[in-house]
Design a protein around this motif. Sequence first.
Motif, PDB file in Angstrom:
ATOM      1  N   LEU A   1       0.830  -1.162  -0.118  1.00  0.00           N
ATOM      2  CA  LEU A   1       0.004  -0.010  -0.120  1.00  0.00           C
ATOM      3  C   LEU A   1       0.920   1.241   0.054  1.00  0.00           C
ATOM      4  CD1 LEU A   1      -2.521  -0.934   2.574  1.00  0.00           C
ATOM      5  CD2 LEU A   1      -2.894  -1.074   0.382  1.00  0.00           C
ATOM      6  N   PRO A   2       0.368   2.453  -0.589  1.00  0.00           N
ATOM      7  CA  PRO A   2       1.234   3.521  -0.423  1.00  0.00           C
ATOM      8  C   PRO A   2       1.504   4.066   0.879  1.00  0.00           C
ATOM      9  CG  PRO A   2      -0.842   3.838  -1.572  1.00  0.00           C
ATOM     10  CD  PRO A   2      -0.843   2.455  -1.394  1.00  0.00           C
ATOM     11  N   PHE A   3       2.364   4.843   1.033  1.00  0.00           N
ATOM     12  CA  PHE A   3       2.660   5.381   2.292  1.00  0.00           C
ATOM     13  C   PHE A   3       1.643   6.481   2.552  1.00  0.00           C
ATOM     14  CE2 PHE A   3       4.362   8.529   5.174  1.00  0.00           C
ATOM     15  CZ  PHE A   3       4.640   7.811   6.378  1.00  0.00           C
ATOM     16  N   GLN A   4       1.145   6.462   3.625  1.00  0.00           N
ATOM     17  CA  GLN A   4       0.080   7.576   4.219  1.00  0.00           C
ATOM     18  C   GLN A   4       0.679   8.038   5.636  1.00  0.00           C
ATOM     19  OE1 GLN A   4      -1.495  10.459   4.525  1.00  0.00           O
ATOM     20  NE2 GLN A   4      -2.583   9.480   2.581  1.00  0.00           N
ATOM     21  N   GLY A   5       0.993   9.146   5.560  1.00  0.00           N
ATOM     22  CA  GLY A   5       1.565   9.631   6.984  1.00  0.00           C
ATOM     23  C   GLY A   5       0.446  10.189   7.906  1.00  0.00           C
ATOM     24  N   ASP A   6      -0.794  10.469   7.362  1.00  0.00           N
ATOM     25  CA  ASP A   6      -2.063  10.890   8.169  1.00  0.00           C
ATOM     26  C   ASP A   6      -2.778   9.629   8.400  1.00  0.00           C
ATOM     27  OD1 ASP A   6      -3.852  12.074   9.452  1.00  0.00           O
ATOM     28  OD2 ASP A   6      -4.531  13.142   7.723  1.00  0.00           O
TER      29      ASP A   6
ATOM     30  N   ALA B   1      -5.399   9.276   9.864  1.00  0.00           N
ATOM     31  CA  ALA B   1      -6.826   9.393   9.730  1.00  0.00           C
ATOM     32  C   ALA B   1      -7.287   9.111   8.196  1.00  0.00           C
ATOM     33  CB  ALA B   1      -7.416  10.841   9.599  1.00  0.00           C
ATOM     34  N   LYS B   2      -6.300   9.025   7.236  1.00  0.00           N
ATOM     35  CA  LYS B   2      -6.474   8.710   5.782  1.00  0.00           C
ATOM     36  C   LYS B   2      -5.984   7.267   5.391  1.00  0.00           C
ATOM     37  CE  LYS B   2      -6.172  13.349   4.170  1.00  0.00           C
ATOM     38  NZ  LYS B   2      -5.330  14.163   3.198  1.00  0.00           N
ATOM     39  N   ARG B   3      -5.586   6.507   6.321  1.00  0.00           N
ATOM     40  CA  ARG B   3      -4.973   5.008   6.288  1.00  0.00           C
ATOM     41  C   ARG B   3      -6.061   4.051   5.991  1.00  0.00           C
ATOM     42  NH1 ARG B   3      -0.327   4.985  10.908  1.00  0.00           N
ATOM     43  NH2 ARG B   3       1.044   6.445  10.008  1.00  0.00           N
ATOM     44  N   ASP B   4      -5.958   3.168   5.334  1.00  0.00           N
ATOM     45  CA  ASP B   4      -6.674   1.871   5.091  1.00  0.00           C
ATOM     46  C   ASP B   4      -6.013   0.764   5.746  1.00  0.00           C
ATOM     47  OD1 ASP B   4      -8.890   2.762   3.140  1.00  0.00           O
ATOM     48  OD2 ASP B   4      -7.045   3.219   2.003  1.00  0.00           O
ATOM     49  N   TYR B   5      -6.680  -0.144   6.253  1.00  0.00           N
ATOM     50  CA  TYR B   5      -6.146  -1.236   7.194  1.00  0.00           C
ATOM     51  C   TYR B   5      -6.417  -2.630   6.500  1.00  0.00           C
ATOM     52  CZ  TYR B   5      -5.099   2.122  10.665  1.00  0.00           C
ATOM     53  OH  TYR B   5      -4.727   3.345  11.219  1.00  0.00           O
ATOM     54  N   VAL B   6      -5.596  -3.569   6.523  1.00  0.00           N
ATOM     55  CA  VAL B   6      -5.707  -4.840   5.875  1.00  0.00           C
ATOM     56  C   VAL B   6      -6.574  -5.734   6.854  1.00  0.00           C
ATOM     57  CG1 VAL B   6      -4.704  -6.993   5.057  1.00  0.00           C
ATOM     58  CG2 VAL B   6      -3.614  -4.478   4.634  1.00  0.00           C
TER      59      VAL B   6
ATOM     60  N   THR C   1     -10.775   2.803   7.132  1.00  0.00           N
ATOM     61  CA  THR C   1     -11.191   3.783   8.497  1.00  0.00           C
ATOM     62  C   THR C   1     -11.271   5.002   7.974  1.00  0.00           C
ATOM     63  OG1 THR C   1      -9.071   3.871   9.191  1.00  0.00           O
ATOM     64  CG2 THR C   1     -10.270   2.141  10.136  1.00  0.00           C
ATOM     65  N   ALA C   2     -10.570   5.464   6.817  1.00  0.00           N
ATOM     66  CA  ALA C   2     -10.334   6.802   6.462  1.00  0.00           C
ATOM     67  C   ALA C   2     -11.830   7.168   5.575  1.00  0.00           C
ATOM     68  CB  ALA C   2      -9.122   6.897   5.411  1.00  0.00           C
ATOM     69  N   ALA C   3     -12.171   8.203   5.395  1.00  0.00           N
ATOM     70  CA  ALA C   3     -13.374   8.519   4.651  1.00  0.00           C
ATOM     71  C   ALA C   3     -13.130   8.716   3.479  1.00  0.00           C
ATOM     72  CB  ALA C   3     -13.982  10.021   5.276  1.00  0.00           C
ATOM     73  N   ASN C   4     -11.998   9.054   2.934  1.00  0.00           N
ATOM     74  CA  ASN C   4     -11.645   8.919   1.531  1.00  0.00           C
ATOM     75  C   ASN C   4     -11.062   7.920   0.642  1.00  0.00           C
ATOM     76  OD1 ASN C   4      -9.167   9.474   2.543  1.00  0.00           O
ATOM     77  ND2 ASN C   4      -8.609  11.241   1.588  1.00  0.00           N
ATOM     78  N   ASN C   5     -10.415   7.152   1.469  1.00  0.00           N
ATOM     79  CA  ASN C   5     -10.208   5.771   0.876  1.00  0.00           C
ATOM     80  C   ASN C   5      -8.894   6.126   0.112  1.00  0.00           C
ATOM     81  OD1 ASN C   5     -11.986   4.427   2.205  1.00  0.00           O
ATOM     82  ND2 ASN C   5     -13.211   4.132   0.387  1.00  0.00           N
ATOM     83  N   TYR C   6      -7.971   6.893   0.846  1.00  0.00           N
ATOM     84  CA  TYR C   6      -6.592   7.333  -0.030  1.00  0.00           C
ATOM     85  C   TYR C   6      -5.752   6.252  -0.732  1.00  0.00           C
ATOM     86  CZ  TYR C   6      -2.463   9.533  -0.885  1.00  0.00           C
ATOM     87  OH  TYR C   6      -1.187   9.722  -1.705  1.00  0.00           O
TER      88      TYR C   6
END
Length: 209
Positions: free
Chosen positions: A152-157, A159-164, A188-193
């Motif tokens: 998965l691409p790195f997401q520092g925030d 609140a924007k992370r998706d969990y496996v 868990t993120a609203a925008n599914n980054y």
Amino acid sequence: MKIRIHRPRHATIVAYLALFVAGTGTAAAATGGTFVLGRSNAATTVTSLSNSNGTALSLSSKTGTPPLAVSSSTKVTRLNSDSLDGLDSSSLQRKTIGSCTTALKSISQSGATTCAAAPKLTTTIVTGQIDNLAGSAKCPSGTVLTGGGYQLPFQGDPAKRDYVRKSAPTQSGIGGAYDTWSVVLDPTAANNYQVNVPSTVYAICTAIG
């Protein structure tokens, strides 16, 4: 009056002596003498037995007892045993010379080992796209699924992370082999980054040639 003393003949003396010795349980026969059954016999030269019409010697004994006993562990030349502990000589395992890091192919009469050629392994990585919170990668025919994972691409925030939720081997068909690696995300993120940008699932596939 004359008294005559009769001296027994030599043969008679030998016979009496043999009878006496036999009665005492000691050695009953000496070299050149008579072999006495049921007694211990002794000689100073080799005793041989021959039969021009067939088998020279046949021994039988009570069940559970050996028909022959020897006093030496020295190997007897040309005395072969057809079986050992109930196994034919052809069934006995030979002592091997050498070892194999691969499979053992054969053992020669002398015990030398021949090793099988090492199998040739070819590894291929098959990738698939993760979208709509899931993705899979299937191994091609002729290969075996030996592992897998995801990226998965790195997401520092946070609140924007998706969990496996799941990352494990699965079957591509009902009752088939586990030939596919599947990933399911639990966002868990609203925008599914991490789903909206390139995310990858991969399968490690190995062929044995």
